[in-house]
Design a protein around this motif. Structure first.
Motif, PDB file in Angstrom:
ATOM      1  N   GLY A   3      72.707 -35.452   6.041  1.00  0.00           N
ATOM      2  CA  GLY A   3      73.012 -36.596   5.195  1.00  0.00           C
ATOM      3  C   GLY A   3      74.184 -37.413   5.691  1.00  0.00           C
ATOM      4  O   GLY A   3      74.534 -38.420   5.072  1.00  0.00           O
ATOM      5  N   VAL A   4      74.810 -36.998   6.795  1.00  0.00           N
ATOM      6  CA  VAL A   4      75.956 -37.722   7.342  1.00  0.00           C
ATOM      7  C   VAL A   4      75.692 -38.094   8.801  1.00  0.00           C
ATOM      8  O   VAL A   4      75.736 -39.273   9.157  1.00  0.00           O
ATOM      9  N   ILE A   5      75.429 -37.113   9.648  1.00  0.00           N
ATOM     10  CA  ILE A   5      75.022 -37.436  11.022  1.00  0.00           C
ATOM     11  C   ILE A   5      73.521 -37.220  11.212  1.00  0.00           C
ATOM     12  O   ILE A   5      72.933 -37.742  12.152  1.00  0.00           O
ATOM     13  N   ALA A   6      72.917 -36.443  10.334  1.00  0.00           N
ATOM     14  CA  ALA A   6      71.473 -36.180  10.384  1.00  0.00           C
ATOM     15  C   ALA A   6      70.834 -36.809   9.148  1.00  0.00           C
ATOM     16  O   ALA A   6      71.279 -36.574   8.021  1.00  0.00           O
ATOM     17  N   ASP A   7      69.806 -37.600   9.349  1.00  0.00           N
ATOM     18  CA  ASP A   7      69.188 -38.384   8.279  1.00  0.00           C
ATOM     19  C   ASP A   7      68.139 -37.573   7.528  1.00  0.00           C
ATOM     20  O   ASP A   7      66.938 -37.690   7.767  1.00  0.00           O
ATOM     21  N   PHE A  54      64.743 -29.005  10.202  1.00  0.00           N
ATOM     22  CA  PHE A  54      66.086 -29.368  10.648  1.00  0.00           C
ATOM     23  C   PHE A  54      66.117 -29.729  12.137  1.00  0.00           C
ATOM     24  O   PHE A  54      66.935 -30.534  12.563  1.00  0.00           O
ATOM     25  N   ARG A  55      65.237 -29.162  12.902  1.00  0.00           N
ATOM     26  CA  ARG A  55      65.218 -29.431  14.351  1.00  0.00           C
ATOM     27  C   ARG A  55      64.794 -30.855  14.671  1.00  0.00           C
ATOM     28  O   ARG A  55      65.194 -31.413  15.688  1.00  0.00           O
ATOM     29  N   THR A  56      64.005 -31.470  13.785  1.00  0.00           N
ATOM     30  CA  THR A  56      63.455 -32.797  14.063  1.00  0.00           C
ATOM     31  C   THR A  56      64.065 -33.904  13.213  1.00  0.00           C
ATOM     32  O   THR A  56      63.496 -34.994  13.109  1.00  0.00           O
ATOM     33  N   LEU A  57      65.210 -33.644  12.616  1.00  0.00           N
ATOM     34  CA  LEU A  57      65.864 -34.677  11.804  1.00  0.00           C
ATOM     35  C   LEU A  57      66.212 -35.898  12.649  1.00  0.00           C
ATOM     36  O   LEU A  57      66.689 -35.763  13.777  1.00  0.00           O
ATOM     37  N   PRO A  58      66.002 -37.101  12.104  1.00  0.00           N
ATOM     38  CA  PRO A  58      66.472 -38.290  12.813  1.00  0.00           C
ATOM     39  C   PRO A  58      68.004 -38.323  12.794  1.00  0.00           C
ATOM     40  O   PRO A  58      68.640 -37.804  11.874  1.00  0.00           O
ATOM     41  N   VAL A  59      68.579 -38.943  13.800  1.00  0.00           N
ATOM     42  CA  VAL A  59      70.033 -39.128  13.842  1.00  0.00           C
ATOM     43  C   VAL A  59      70.381 -40.311  12.934  1.00  0.00           C
ATOM     44  O   VAL A  59      69.703 -41.341  12.953  1.00  0.00           O
ATOM     45  N   MET A  60      71.422 -40.168  12.151  1.00  0.00           N
ATOM     46  CA  MET A  60      71.873 -41.243  11.283  1.00  0.00           C
ATOM     47  C   MET A  60      72.306 -42.429  12.147  1.00  0.00           C
ATOM     48  O   MET A  60      73.013 -42.235  13.153  1.00  0.00           O
ATOM     49  N   PRO A  61      71.892 -43.628  11.782  1.00  0.00           N
ATOM     50  CA  PRO A  61      72.263 -44.802  12.585  1.00  0.00           C
ATOM     51  C   PRO A  61      73.774 -44.909  12.795  1.00  0.00           C
ATOM     52  O   PRO A  61      74.557 -44.800  11.851  1.00  0.00           O
ATOM     53  N   VAL A 154      82.041 -44.554   1.835  1.00  0.00           N
ATOM     54  CA  VAL A 154      81.677 -45.336   3.010  1.00  0.00           C
ATOM     55  C   VAL A 154      80.154 -45.420   3.021  1.00  0.00           C
ATOM     56  O   VAL A 154      79.472 -44.442   2.727  1.00  0.00           O
ATOM     57  N   ASN A 155      79.637 -46.584   3.321  1.00  0.00           N
ATOM     58  CA  ASN A 155      78.198 -46.809   3.271  1.00  0.00           C
ATOM     59  C   ASN A 155      77.498 -46.548   4.589  1.00  0.00           C
ATOM     60  O   ASN A 155      76.270 -46.457   4.626  1.00  0.00           O
ATOM     61  N   ASN A 156      78.264 -46.442   5.662  1.00  0.00           N
ATOM     62  CA  ASN A 156      77.678 -46.254   6.990  1.00  0.00           C
ATOM     63  C   ASN A 156      78.786 -45.799   7.933  1.00  0.00           C
ATOM     64  O   ASN A 156      79.961 -45.699   7.549  1.00  0.00           O
ATOM     65  N   TRP A 157      78.415 -45.562   9.180  1.00  0.00           N
ATOM     66  CA  TRP A 157      79.387 -45.059  10.145  1.00  0.00           C
ATOM     67  C   TRP A 157      80.409 -46.108  10.564  1.00  0.00           C
ATOM     68  O   TRP A 157      81.551 -45.777  10.871  1.00  0.00           O
ATOM     69  N   LYS A 158      80.040 -47.364  10.559  1.00  0.00           N
ATOM     70  CA  LYS A 158      81.003 -48.421  10.880  1.00  0.00           C
ATOM     71  C   LYS A 158      82.152 -48.407   9.870  1.00  0.00           C
ATOM     72  O   LYS A 158      83.324 -48.486  10.241  1.00  0.00           O
ATOM     73  N   GLU A 159      81.819 -48.299   8.590  1.00  0.00           N
ATOM     74  CA  GLU A 159      82.850 -48.222   7.546  1.00  0.00           C
ATOM     75  C   GLU A 159      83.671 -46.938   7.659  1.00  0.00           C
ATOM     76  O   GLU A 159      84.881 -46.952   7.409  1.00  0.00           O
ATOM     77  N   ALA A 160      83.033 -45.835   8.013  1.00  0.00           N
ATOM     78  CA  ALA A 160      83.753 -44.562   8.149  1.00  0.00           C
ATOM     79  C   ALA A 160      84.805 -44.648   9.246  1.00  0.00           C
ATOM     80  O   ALA A 160      85.960 -44.241   9.062  1.00  0.00           O
ATOM     81  N   VAL A 161      84.413 -45.186  10.398  1.00  0.00           N
ATOM     82  CA  VAL A 161      85.358 -45.313  11.513  1.00  0.00           C
ATOM     83  C   VAL A 161      86.500 -46.252  11.122  1.00  0.00           C
ATOM     84  O   VAL A 161      87.673 -45.943  11.363  1.00  0.00           O
ATOM     85  N   ALA A 162      86.175 -47.387  10.507  1.00  0.00           N
ATOM     86  CA  ALA A 162      87.215 -48.344  10.108  1.00  0.00           C
ATOM     87  C   ALA A 162      88.205 -47.699   9.140  1.00  0.00           C
ATOM     88  O   ALA A 162      89.423 -47.876   9.278  1.00  0.00           O
TER      89      ALA A 162
END
Length: 168
Positions: A3-7, A54-61, A154-162
């Motif tokens: 739910g954070v790095i794995a979708d 779990f092995r085939t989870l998409p990567v979070m954008p 944070v709504n996405n990884w861009k916001e998390a990094v900021a």
């Protein structure tokens, strides 16, 4: 991790459609817990115990680039409360090795209860993990946490990094 790095949301929705022939749209599950996201209340749990889930989870954008950026200024650990689904352990490790090969084994923590994690920050999608965290909790947006606002969201990884870059 989930739910954070794995979708996991996309994975659950895709698997439900494949197994049940019913398309569920993301807006239809907003505010629901995993056990309430589908008409068959057991579906999500069944999928989580199914080999390959779990092995085939998409990567979070944006996750790969964001984690690489954060590693320039932070010690980054991947934490997963994986013990509830013991068959997920090798799958999650293989997934991390494939999608985040720059994360060393010393920085991967599989546990049962994230309250034992003692870091400055934790990005997580589950309230149950953030409520008992002793550092600064950061809530990563997910369908099941949209009705909670008592942690910094944070709504996405861009916001998390900021957000984290303002705390250097």
């Amino acid at each position: 991790m989930d739910g954070v790095i794995a979708d996991t949301e996309t994975q659950f929705i895709n698997w439900y459609e494949l197994d049940y022939g019913v398309k569920v749209y993301p807006h239809e599950i907003l505010g629901r817990e995993e056990n309430e996201m589908f008409p068959d209340k057991e579906a999500a749990r069944k999928f989580a115990f199914t080999p390959g889930f779990f092995r085939t989870l998409p990567v979070m954008p944006g996750a790969v680039e964001a984690v690489q950026t954060l590693m320039e200024n932070f010690d980054v650990y991947i934490v997963s409360a994986a013990m509830e689904f013991p068959q997920s352990l090798p799958e999650k490790l293989e997934w991390l090795q494939e999608n985040f090969p720059f994360i060393g084994w010393r920085n991967i923590i599989f546990c049962g209860d994230k309250s034992v994690i003692n870091t400055d920050f934790m990005i997580d999608d589950h309230i149950k993990n953030l409520d008992y965290f002793k550092g600064k909790p950061i809530m990563f947006h997910a369908f099941h946490n949209v009705n909670h606002n008592h942690h910094h969201r944070v709504n996405n990884w861009k916001e998390a990094v900021a957000f984290l870059e303002t705390h250097l």
